[in-house]
Design a protein around this motif. Sequence first.
Motif, short mmCIF file in Angstrom:
data_model
loop_
_atom_site.label_atom_id
_atom_site.label_comp_id
_atom_site.label_asym_id
_atom_site.label_seq_id
_atom_site.Cartn_x
_atom_site.Cartn_y
_atom_site.Cartn_z
N LEU A 3 0.90 -1.11 -0.01
CA LEU A 3 0.02 -0.23 0.30
C LEU A 3 1.01 1.38 -0.30
O LEU A 3 0.41 2.10 -0.89
CB LEU A 3 -0.78 0.02 1.34
N TYR A 4 2.22 1.26 0.75
CA TYR A 4 2.39 2.60 0.40
C TYR A 4 3.57 2.67 -0.14
O TYR A 4 3.35 3.97 -1.08
CB TYR A 4 3.70 2.08 2.25
N PHE A 5 3.71 2.01 -0.90
CA PHE A 5 4.79 2.40 -2.42
C PHE A 5 3.98 2.55 -3.45
O PHE A 5 4.03 2.60 -4.54
CB PHE A 5 6.02 1.14 -2.71
N HIS A 6 2.41 1.81 -3.62
CA HIS A 6 1.05 2.42 -4.24
C HIS A 6 1.29 4.09 -3.85
O HIS A 6 0.94 4.89 -5.02
CB HIS A 6 0.22 1.18 -4.32
N VAL A 7 1.28 4.08 -2.31
CA VAL A 7 0.45 5.29 -2.67
C VAL A 7 1.84 6.21 -2.64
O VAL A 7 1.98 7.44 -3.71
CB VAL A 7 0.03 6.25 -1.40
N TYR A 8 3.01 6.37 -2.68
CA TYR A 8 4.49 6.95 -2.81
C TYR A 8 4.78 6.09 -3.14
O TYR A 8 5.53 5.15 -3.47
CB TYR A 8 4.62 6.66 -1.47
N PRO A 9 5.55 6.11 -5.03
CA PRO A 9 6.26 5.58 -5.83
C PRO A 9 7.52 6.38 -5.34
O PRO A 9 7.69 7.42 -4.93
CB PRO A 9 5.29 6.04 -7.16
N PRO A 10 8.68 5.75 -5.63
CA PRO A 10 10.17 6.03 -5.89
C PRO A 10 10.09 7.57 -6.84
O PRO A 10 9.38 8.24 -7.39
CB PRO A 10 10.15 4.89 -7.09
N ARG A 11 10.75 8.11 -5.77
CA ARG A 11 11.05 9.91 -5.57
C ARG A 11 12.34 9.67 -6.80
O ARG A 11 13.03 9.06 -6.85
CB ARG A 11 11.85 10.47 -4.92
N ARG A 12 11.24 10.75 -7.66
CA ARG A 12 12.11 11.12 -9.52
C ARG A 12 13.32 11.90 -8.21
O ARG A 12 13.15 13.29 -8.13
CB ARG A 12 11.86 11.87 -10.50
N LEU A 13 14.59 11.78 -8.73
CA LEU A 13 16.20 12.28 -8.57
C LEU A 13 16.52 13.03 -9.15
O LEU A 13 17.30 12.03 -9.96
CB LEU A 13 16.61 11.77 -6.88
N VAL A 14 17.56 14.17 -8.83
CA VAL A 14 18.22 14.12 -9.73
C VAL A 14 19.71 14.14 -8.86
O VAL A 14 19.40 14.68 -7.42
CB VAL A 14 18.97 15.58 -10.38
#
Length: 473
Positions: free
Chosen positions: A134-145
């Motif tokens: 549920l967590y990673f469905h609501v909060y997908p990976p952050r897009r980082l630079v």
Amino acid sequence: MMKTNRDQYKRIFSFFADVLLVGLYAVGFAWVWYTCYSDAILLPFYRRGNWVMILIYVILVLLFSRSFGGMKIGYLKKTDMLYSQLLSIVCVNFLTYLQISVVNRDFSAVLPMTVLTVVDIAVLLCWVVCTNKLYFHVYPPRRLVVIYGERTAAELVLKMSRRVDKYMICESVSISESEDQIYETIQRYEGVILCEVSGAVRNDLIKYCFAQNIRMYIAPKLSDIILRGAEEIRLFDTPLLLCRNYGLTFEQKLGKRIFDLVFSVLFLVILSPIMLLCAIAIKIEDGGPVLFKQVRLTVGGKRFRVLKFRSMVVDAEKYGPQLAREDDVRITRVGRFMRKCRIDELPQLFNILRGEMSVVGPRPERPELAQEYEKDMPEFEFRLQVKAGLTGYAQVTGLYDTQPYDKLKMDLMYIENYSMFLDLRILLMTLKTALFPSETNEEAELHEMHEMQELQERLQKQEHEHNPDKRDQ
């Protein structure tokens, strides 16, 4: 502002997920307590006494879960969360059973707490799978630079790429690019990784990201770690940070030494049968010495002989340090078993008793390796402000192939933030690492042997360069 709210909702999600798990644990214990133990003890409690028992159980769950780091949804991998919580609930239920037996003034029935532990593990499995999904469905990976400076951030990027469920590194930018281009790139992403960026430029980037509510991941320099351990003081209306460079205070040294004495004596008594069996087995196998002694460094650069049960043949390093292999014939049968069970380190309890080592502290390093490290890292001697340890922060948080500079950072973080509670937490994390190792002890030994082999080759090369006549001898 939306990013800030998003992070707040994430913390709320984690909070209620933790409450759910602790609540399920508490309900399970309450049911077992009321149905199996409450009326069976010699002097049954009244209503408030039963509530106190349940409250103590909840407190133990929280303490152990926090110590093992098992309540970090989204931060730890599922397997790490499972191992942490599994070890936590087993410890809590064991201590609770002892508590019930003390209250009952006799050993109580074991079966109810055993059944409760099995049910708790089943609940834990469901909780870990469901909350993470549920967590990673609501909060997908952050897009980082990644913004890098003096050298590329390839190593850090590789480590973060292992968590594709949490980090998505989309672009990398050199600090040599124009300021406008860097800021424009930052705006396209949810977070920034700063790696090996010089002080003045890094400060400007930190302030910019802070003002824009953009998350920052910063690879700290040694000076940053020293500042984190600084004492906050005020000179009238001016805030100051006071950095001291004398290691632990007298009170901390005294408390640590008392703890070391109690720990070493207690475990030498408890583990003496195992140590005696190991000594007999080593002697029977090849008749050689039981102990392996090796010169290491401790506080202030003092040299001492670290003790281990000998796990290799007597002349294993007859021709200098050799690279260990998985099927290394130099490792004895008894030695292979001891390494897997990690009991070859037990004689170091005598080093602790004699005051040469501490239970918790930086790894005792070989003088040859330390001297080589200091050529590139003069700050490597900072870790010698405290005694070498049987276990340490770098050992429970790093991997067997963690770079010396990163180990130095972790050792310095331990020294600058020392407390008795931190020592206890590291001991609990050591227990977790020993039971659920991410890298085996043999791999750690292999890496150390590899370092010694490289050192020997470099020294031989330097000797040949300075003595060309010896090349033909």
